[in-house]
Scaffold this active site. Structure first.
Site, mmCIF file in Angstrom:
data_model
loop_
_atom_site.group_PDB
_atom_site.id
_atom_site.type_symbol
_atom_site.label_atom_id
_atom_site.label_comp_id
_atom_site.label_asym_id
_atom_site.label_seq_id
_atom_site.Cartn_x
_atom_site.Cartn_y
_atom_site.Cartn_z
ATOM 1 N N SER A 1 -12.037 -9.438 -11.690
ATOM 2 C CA SER A 1 -12.370 -8.294 -10.844
ATOM 3 C C SER A 1 -11.201 -7.324 -10.663
ATOM 4 C CB SER A 1 -12.875 -8.760 -9.469
ATOM 5 O OG SER A 1 -11.890 -9.507 -8.791
ATOM 6 N N GLU B 1 -4.374 -0.706 6.653
ATOM 7 C CA GLU B 1 -3.821 0.472 7.300
ATOM 8 C C GLU B 1 -4.963 1.415 7.690
ATOM 9 O OE1 GLU B 1 -0.328 0.730 7.769
ATOM 10 O OE2 GLU B 1 -0.590 -1.357 7.142
ATOM 11 N N HIS C 1 0.834 -1.200 0.000
ATOM 12 C CA HIS C 1 0.000 0.000 0.000
ATOM 13 C C HIS C 1 0.872 1.256 0.000
ATOM 14 C CE1 HIS C 1 -3.459 2.556 1.064
ATOM 15 N NE2 HIS C 1 -2.634 3.165 1.900
#
Length: 297
Positions: A213, A274, A72
Site C-alpha cells: 500500500s 497535525e 510531516h
C-alpha cells in the site's frame, strides 16, 4: 552503504537531557556509514521544513529524529526539491506510525542500525491542498481524537494517551454530511470519520491494508458511518494480508488515486497528526514520490 554527507534534524521536545542521550546513542551507529554528519536542532514550528527545502539538496541523506509530526514537517520541505535526497526516520515520537509502516523498529538504536543496512524503496506520498503527507489525511473522529489528547498524558503515557483520547472521543462522535468523488465513483451520506491513508498504521495499530500500500499508487480510503467499540475492534485488529472486506456495514473501504472530499461545512483536517488544514479538499497520491530507507522484509 557509505554516505558522503548526511543531515540529522532533531528538536528537544522531549527535554534537553533526553535528547542528548538519544544523540549519544545513535551517532556512533550512524558514523560508521557517514563521512560527514551535520546535526541541526530546530526550535520552532516550520524550521525543519524550511531547512530541508533550502539546504536539503546539498545532502545525500536526511535523517529525521522525531515523531510523525516532525516527519510531516521535514518531508514537506524535501518534497519541493528537484532532486530530493534519501530520507531516513529515527523514531522518538508517541506513535511513529509511518516508521512502523516502513517496517522500522521503534527502538531508536535498533532503527538507526536498520537504516544503515541501506534498504531503499521509492514510496508514495499523499498530496492535499498543495501540502504533502506521509501517513494520512482525515476528518471527523480522527481530528477530534488528536485535538483531545491531553499534553500532560502524552508526555507521561505516550501511545496510551492516544487510545484514551480515542475512547473518550468515540462516545461523543457526531456524524457530518459528506460527498466523496473518487476515480469516477461517488459516495455520499453521513459519517463520523473519513480517513484517507497512505500508510499502514494508526495510533501504533496495524490497519488491514496490503503490504504494497505504500507503493501501489493508490490511497486507502475509509468511510466510517457510525462510532463504537465494535467498529474500533474491526478497524484496529490485525488482519490476514490480502484484500480486506470490512465485516462491519458501518465501514466502507475503497482504493483510489485521487479523492475530492466535500463537507457541508468547513471541517478541521488532521494530517499525520497535525491539525492545520480543512475540508473540503482535493486529495491525491504522488506515486513513488520519495526514496526512503526502510526496514528489511
Amino acid at each position: 552503504m557509505m554516505y558522503s554527507r548526511a543531515l540529522l534534524v532533531y528538536n528537544q521536545n522531549a527535554g534537553q537531557q533526553e535528547t542528548l542521550q538519544q544523540l549519544a546513542a545513535v551517532i556512533p551507529v550512524l558514523a560508521k556509514n557517514v563521512k560527514e554528519l551535520v546535526l541541526y536542532q530546530t526550535f520552532k514550528p516550520g524550521e525543519g521544513e524550511a531547512l530541508c527545502r533550502d539546504q536539503g539538496g546539498t545532502y545525500d541523506l536526511i535523517l529525521i529524529m522525531g515523531g510523525d509530526g516532525s516527519v510531516h514537517e521535514c518531508v514537506n520541505g524535501i518534497a519541493t526539491l528537484d532532486h530530493p535526497p534519501l530520507v531516513g526516520i529515527l523514531p522518538v515520537g508517541t506513535c511513529n506510525d509511518f516508521a512502523r509502516s516502513m517496517n522500522l523498529p521503534v527502538e531508536l538504536v535498533l532503527a538507526a542500525d536498520e537504516l544503515m543496512k541501506g534498504h531503499v524503496r521509492e514510496l508514495d506520498i499523499g498530496m492535499a491542498q498543495g501540502r504533502v503527507f506521509t501517513n494520512f489525511f482525515g476528518v471527523g473522529l480522527i481530528t477530534d481524537t488528536s485535538e483531545n489528547i491531553n499534553p500532560d498524558l502524552k508526555g507521561k503515557l505516550g501511545k496510551l494517551s492516544y487510545f484514551i483520547s480515542m475512547l473518550q472521543t468515540v462516545r461523543a462522535a457526531e456524524p457530518f454530511s459528506y460527498s466523496l468523488e473518487y476515480d469516477g465513483h461517488t459516495s455520499e451520506g453521513e459519517a463520523v470519520m473519513i480517513y484517507i491513508s497512505n500508510g499502514r498504521y494508526l495510533g501504533t495499530r496495524p490497519l488491514p491494508f496490503t503490504l504494497d500500500s505504500l507503493c501501489d499508487g493508490l490511497l486507502d480510503v475509509l468511510i466510517i458511518r457510525e462510532a463504537g467499540l465494535p467498529l474500533l475492534k474491526e478497524l484496529l485488529s490485525r488482519k490476514v494480508e490480502g484484500e480486506w472486506k470490512p465485516a462491519n456495514e458501518s465501514i466502507e473501504y475503497v482504493k483510489a488515486a485521487s479523492v475530492k472530499l466535500t463537507t457541508a461545512k468547513p471541517m478541521k483536517a488532521d494530517t499525520d497528526g497535525e491539525v492545520y488544514m480543512e475540508a473540503p479538499a482535493d486529495v491525491s497520491v504522488r506515486p513513488r514520490g520519495l526514496r526512503f530507507l526502510v526496514g528489511g522484509e
